[in-house]
Write a protein that holds these residues in place. Structure first.
Motif, mmCIF file in Angstrom:
data_model
loop_
_atom_site.group_PDB
_atom_site.id
_atom_site.type_symbol
_atom_site.label_atom_id
_atom_site.label_comp_id
_atom_site.label_asym_id
_atom_site.label_seq_id
_atom_site.Cartn_x
_atom_site.Cartn_y
_atom_site.Cartn_z
ATOM 1 N N PRO A 26 0.840 -1.214 0.000
ATOM 2 C CA PRO A 26 0.000 0.000 0.000
ATOM 3 C C PRO A 26 0.866 1.250 0.000
ATOM 4 C CG PRO A 26 0.060 -0.975 2.185
ATOM 5 C CD PRO A 26 0.790 -1.933 1.272
ATOM 6 N N HIS A 27 0.264 2.377 -0.349
ATOM 7 C CA HIS A 27 0.959 3.677 -0.366
ATOM 8 C C HIS A 27 2.131 3.687 -1.353
ATOM 9 C CE1 HIS A 27 -0.900 5.746 3.216
ATOM 10 N NE2 HIS A 27 -1.305 4.500 3.389
ATOM 11 N N ARG A 28 2.026 2.912 -2.427
ATOM 12 C CA ARG A 28 3.110 2.872 -3.411
ATOM 13 C C ARG A 28 2.618 3.235 -4.804
ATOM 14 N NH1 ARG A 28 7.072 3.390 -3.801
ATOM 15 N NH2 ARG A 28 8.474 1.659 -4.175
ATOM 16 N N LEU A 29 1.440 2.724 -5.192
ATOM 17 C CA LEU A 29 0.882 2.984 -6.520
ATOM 18 C C LEU A 29 -0.576 3.407 -6.388
ATOM 19 C CD1 LEU A 29 2.307 -0.167 -8.345
ATOM 20 C CD2 LEU A 29 2.966 2.209 -8.839
ATOM 21 N N VAL A 30 -0.876 4.607 -6.852
ATOM 22 C CA VAL A 30 -2.238 5.132 -6.809
ATOM 23 C C VAL A 30 -2.671 5.520 -8.214
ATOM 24 C CG1 VAL A 30 -3.713 7.045 -6.035
ATOM 25 C CG2 VAL A 30 -2.129 5.942 -4.425
ATOM 26 N N ARG A 31 -3.827 5.039 -8.639
ATOM 27 C CA ARG A 31 -4.416 5.428 -9.918
ATOM 28 C C ARG A 31 -5.585 6.365 -9.642
ATOM 29 N NH1 ARG A 31 -7.651 0.661 -12.809
ATOM 30 N NH2 ARG A 31 -8.544 2.534 -13.750
ATOM 31 N N SER A 32 -5.820 7.307 -10.552
ATOM 32 C CA SER A 32 -6.880 8.275 -10.250
ATOM 33 C C SER A 32 -7.415 8.944 -11.504
ATOM 34 C CB SER A 32 -6.365 9.348 -9.292
ATOM 35 O OG SER A 32 -5.619 10.338 -9.977
ATOM 36 N N GLY A 33 -8.537 9.653 -11.296
ATOM 37 C CA GLY A 33 -9.030 10.584 -12.289
ATOM 38 C C GLY A 33 -8.304 11.912 -12.152
ATOM 39 N N GLY A 34 -8.871 12.958 -12.732
ATOM 40 C CA GLY A 34 -8.209 14.254 -12.783
ATOM 41 C C GLY A 34 -7.945 14.871 -11.415
ATOM 42 N N THR A 48 4.915 7.294 -2.720
ATOM 43 C CA THR A 48 3.756 6.927 -3.534
ATOM 44 C C THR A 48 3.854 7.566 -4.910
ATOM 45 O OG1 THR A 48 2.400 6.867 -1.530
ATOM 46 C CG2 THR A 48 1.233 6.938 -3.631
ATOM 47 N N LEU A 49 3.690 6.767 -5.934
ATOM 48 C CA LEU A 49 3.606 7.250 -7.305
ATOM 49 C C LEU A 49 2.133 7.242 -7.714
ATOM 50 C CD1 LEU A 49 5.841 6.330 -10.321
ATOM 51 C CD2 LEU A 49 3.366 6.113 -10.532
ATOM 52 N N LEU A 50 1.621 8.408 -8.094
ATOM 53 C CA LEU A 50 0.247 8.542 -8.553
ATOM 54 C C LEU A 50 0.254 8.709 -10.069
ATOM 55 C CD1 LEU A 50 -2.602 10.671 -7.052
ATOM 56 C CD2 LEU A 50 -1.978 10.992 -9.452
ATOM 57 N N PHE A 51 -0.656 8.010 -10.766
ATOM 58 C CA PHE A 51 -0.748 8.152 -12.216
ATOM 59 C C PHE A 51 -2.214 8.333 -12.600
ATOM 60 C CE2 PHE A 51 -0.647 3.698 -11.079
ATOM 61 C CZ PHE A 51 -1.557 3.044 -11.899
ATOM 62 N N HIS A 52 -2.431 9.214 -13.604
ATOM 63 C CA HIS A 52 -3.821 9.559 -13.916
ATOM 64 C C HIS A 52 -3.952 10.096 -15.336
ATOM 65 C CE1 HIS A 52 -3.923 14.038 -14.050
ATOM 66 N NE2 HIS A 52 -2.756 13.906 -13.445
ATOM 67 N N CYS A 53 -5.225 10.184 -15.783
ATOM 68 C CA CYS A 53 -5.572 10.886 -17.018
ATOM 69 C C CYS A 53 -6.750 11.798 -16.682
ATOM 70 C CB CYS A 53 -5.857 9.907 -18.156
ATOM 71 S SG CYS A 53 -7.027 8.588 -17.767
ATOM 72 N N SER A 54 -7.759 11.880 -17.538
ATOM 73 C CA SER A 54 -8.902 12.743 -17.227
ATOM 74 C C SER A 54 -9.924 12.039 -16.350
ATOM 75 C CB SER A 54 -9.572 13.224 -18.523
ATOM 76 O OG SER A 54 -8.752 14.156 -19.190
#
Length: 260
Positions: free
Chosen positions: A30-38, A146-152
């Motif tokens: 946990p607290h390593r890879l986060v995916r998200s919206g905008g 933590t690495l966060l990655f996202h698009c719209s």
């Protein structure tokens, strides 16, 4: 396991990939890879939350136009990386009303068919492969935070990034598919907002269906990308090694960094 939804008040589809089990019995930390919206609507409280959560890298898969129109809000402690998957938003979620009218008002299946084409490009296009390789380079360089990655919307460009990184970590396909489809649990408020606006603007039934299809994830979308991968490379492992050029050493390093 159920997806871990972050307590973000002014954003949607923020999920920690931690907890997913791999084929060899380990789990994603946990607290390593986060995916998200905008991230453009985040409140000060949300930004502070991401800082406290440990986000130190923000990978933005959106186009230059999307980034300029809706710039990210993020903690000062986070490194921002623009990593566009496409030169234009093929998912259509950032199109103007006039563009959507032209695209979707005459054909109820236009949005669905657009997404099928997009998912093939998410697997095979040079720009997507370059972007996802850069994403892995960033992941390989992030040892502690933590690495966060996202698009719209956090569902297509982001969804495939999650597919690739979970596959690289050794998570089984059934779990990867479940994570991909979980977006539909969390995207509904955004879809409702889009449909409400479309109705106010006089959108017809074709338009509403097209918008629903581009704001929803269907198994067929993922299947299209996976079929393209299998047809071209043989399987996901060879795709990771040949298309995204991940070496055996790098795959081992990823697992050391992100698995417990």
């Amino acid at each position: 396991m159920e997806p871990t939804l972050l307590n973000i008040h002014h954003g949607y589809n923020f999920r920690d990939l931690g907890g997913y089990q791999t084929a060899d019995g380990r789990r994603v930390r946990p607290h390593r890879l986060v995916r998200s919206g905008g991230l453009d609507r985040l409140s000060d409280r949300d930004v502070a939350f991401l800082h406290e959560y440990g986000v130190r890298v923000d990978v933005d898969f959106r186009t230059q136009d999307e980034r300029q129109e809706k710039p990210d809000r993020l903690p000062a402690s986070a490194q921002y990386v623009a990593d566009p998957v496409f030169s234009e938003d093929k998912t259509q979620v950032s199109k103007t009303w006039a563009e959507e009218q032209r695209l979707f008002s005459k054909d109820a299946k236009a949005g669905y068919h657009n997404m099928l084409r997009t998912y093939r490009d998410l697997a095979l296009s040079d720009s997507a492969q370059k972007a996802y390789r850069e994403f892995f380079d960033l992941a390989l360089g992030e040892a502690d935070h933590t690495l966060l990655f996202h698009c719209s919307a956090g569902k297509d460009r982001t969804g495939m990034a999650a597919v690739y990184v979970l596959a690289a970590l050794g998570v089984d396909q059934a779990t990867i598919r479940k994570d991909y489809l979980a977006t539909n649990q969390f995207i509904q408020p955004a879809l409702d907002e889009v449909l409400t606006q479309a109705k106010k603007e006089g959108g017809n039934q074709n338009m509403l269906q097209g918008l629903t299809d581009i704001w929803t994830v269907y198994p067929e979308y993922l299947d299209t990308a996976l079929a393209a991968i299998n047809e071209t490379y043989g399987d996901m492992q060879r795709y990771l090694q040949e298309a995204l050029r991940l070496t055996d050493h790098q795959l081992t390093t990823l697992r050391q960094l992100y698995l417990a």
